[in-house]
Design a protein around this motif. Structure first.
Motif, mmCIF file in Angstrom:
data_model
loop_
_atom_site.group_PDB
_atom_site.id
_atom_site.type_symbol
_atom_site.label_atom_id
_atom_site.label_comp_id
_atom_site.label_asym_id
_atom_site.label_seq_id
_atom_site.Cartn_x
_atom_site.Cartn_y
_atom_site.Cartn_z
ATOM 1 N N TYR A 189 -1.122 -21.120 29.978
ATOM 2 C CA TYR A 189 -2.092 -22.161 30.326
ATOM 3 C C TYR A 189 -2.224 -23.225 29.227
ATOM 4 N N GLY B 107 -13.347 -19.821 39.258
ATOM 5 C CA GLY B 107 -12.987 -18.983 38.106
ATOM 6 C C GLY B 107 -12.446 -17.619 38.495
ATOM 7 N N LEU C 297 -10.882 -18.731 31.123
ATOM 8 C CA LEU C 297 -9.686 -18.547 31.949
ATOM 9 C C LEU C 297 -8.747 -17.531 31.295
ATOM 10 N N THR D 91 -7.394 -25.438 44.539
ATOM 11 C CA THR D 91 -7.815 -24.662 43.359
ATOM 12 C C THR D 91 -9.231 -24.125 43.514
ATOM 13 N N ASN E 90 -10.027 -17.188 41.415
ATOM 14 C CA ASN E 90 -9.380 -17.735 42.613
ATOM 15 C C ASN E 90 -8.085 -17.015 43.019
ATOM 16 N N ILE F 20 -5.089 -16.216 42.757
ATOM 17 C CA ILE F 20 -3.641 -16.448 42.691
ATOM 18 C C ILE F 20 -3.326 -17.767 41.990
ATOM 19 N N HIS F 21 -2.162 -17.810 41.360
ATOM 20 C CA HIS F 21 -1.655 -19.041 40.733
ATOM 21 C C HIS F 21 -0.293 -19.354 41.333
ATOM 22 N N TYR G 285 -10.154 -14.032 31.557
ATOM 23 C CA TYR G 285 -9.976 -13.554 32.940
ATOM 24 C C TYR G 285 -8.543 -13.051 33.173
ATOM 25 N N LYS H 19 -3.644 -12.860 40.316
ATOM 26 C CA LYS H 19 -4.501 -12.699 39.143
ATOM 27 C C LYS H 19 -5.250 -11.354 39.190
ATOM 28 N N LEU I 14 -3.873 -26.581 29.599
ATOM 29 C CA LEU I 14 -5.324 -26.634 29.852
ATOM 30 C C LEU I 14 -6.136 -26.311 28.603
ATOM 31 N N PHE J 164 -13.231 -24.693 30.191
ATOM 32 C CA PHE J 164 -13.130 -23.362 30.791
ATOM 33 C C PHE J 164 -11.931 -22.568 30.268
#
Ligand code: CMP
Length: 149
Positions: A49, A110, A61, A91, A112, A114-115, A64, A9, A52, A57
């Motif tokens: 995403y 918020g 997200l 997470t 973090n 890496i995904h 970001y 990210k 979600l 959030f």
């Protein structure tokens, strides 16, 4: 062979963690099958995403993820989806074990770093979304004997 989608990210890119993260996946024995540094736009981030979209959030997200370049990758290897998630950590970075990427490099859910795909099905969808051009075909010589069973 199993594949997963991994994204570094914007905070991971800004903080100079690209090499460290790639190194952890390489040293574990997984093979890098695709990699690109990209700026994604809002509709693309919202698509990635989409599951979600009802979360409070969600807008933050998306903001970001579009705030700077991300590194999109495909990694391949036995059990790479679940083991990739172990390498990444929980997470919430405060709940991540030391030794995991988030456990070592993050403190904020918020931001973090890496995904990683959460299932083989998500990986297939995410790889198709991020790499519509297809991916490089090569096989690590290491894997040709490791995976012979
Ligand atoms: P990721 O693995 O990319 O999957 C969904 C992302 O949503 C997650 O990492 C976090 O970046 C983000 N996320 C999950 N829960 C929260 C939360 N409570 N507040 C802010 N961001 C969150």
């Amino acid at each position: 062979m199993e594949r997963t989608f991994i994204m570094i990210k914007p905070d991971g890119v800004q903080r100079g963690l690209i090499g460290e993260i790639i190194s952890r996946f390489e040293k574990k024995g997984f093979s890098l099958k695709a990699l690109k540094l990209v700026n994604v736009d809002r509709p693309f981030a919202e698509k990635h995403y989409a599951d979600l979209s009802a979360k409070p959030f969600f807008n933050g997200l998306v903001e970001y993820i579009i705030s700077g370049p991300v590194v999109a990758m495909v990694w391949e290897g036995k059990g790479v989806v679940a083991t990739g998630r172990k390498i990444i950590g929980a997470t919430n970075p405060l709940a991540s074990e030391p030794g995991t990427i988030r456990g070592d490099f993050a403190i904020d859910i918020g931001r973090n770093v890496i995904h990683g795909s959460d299932s083989v099905e998500s990986a297939t969808k995410e790889i198709a979304l991020w790499f519509p051009e297809g991916i490089v075909s090569w096989q690590s010589s290491l894997h040709s004997w490791i995976y012979e069973e």
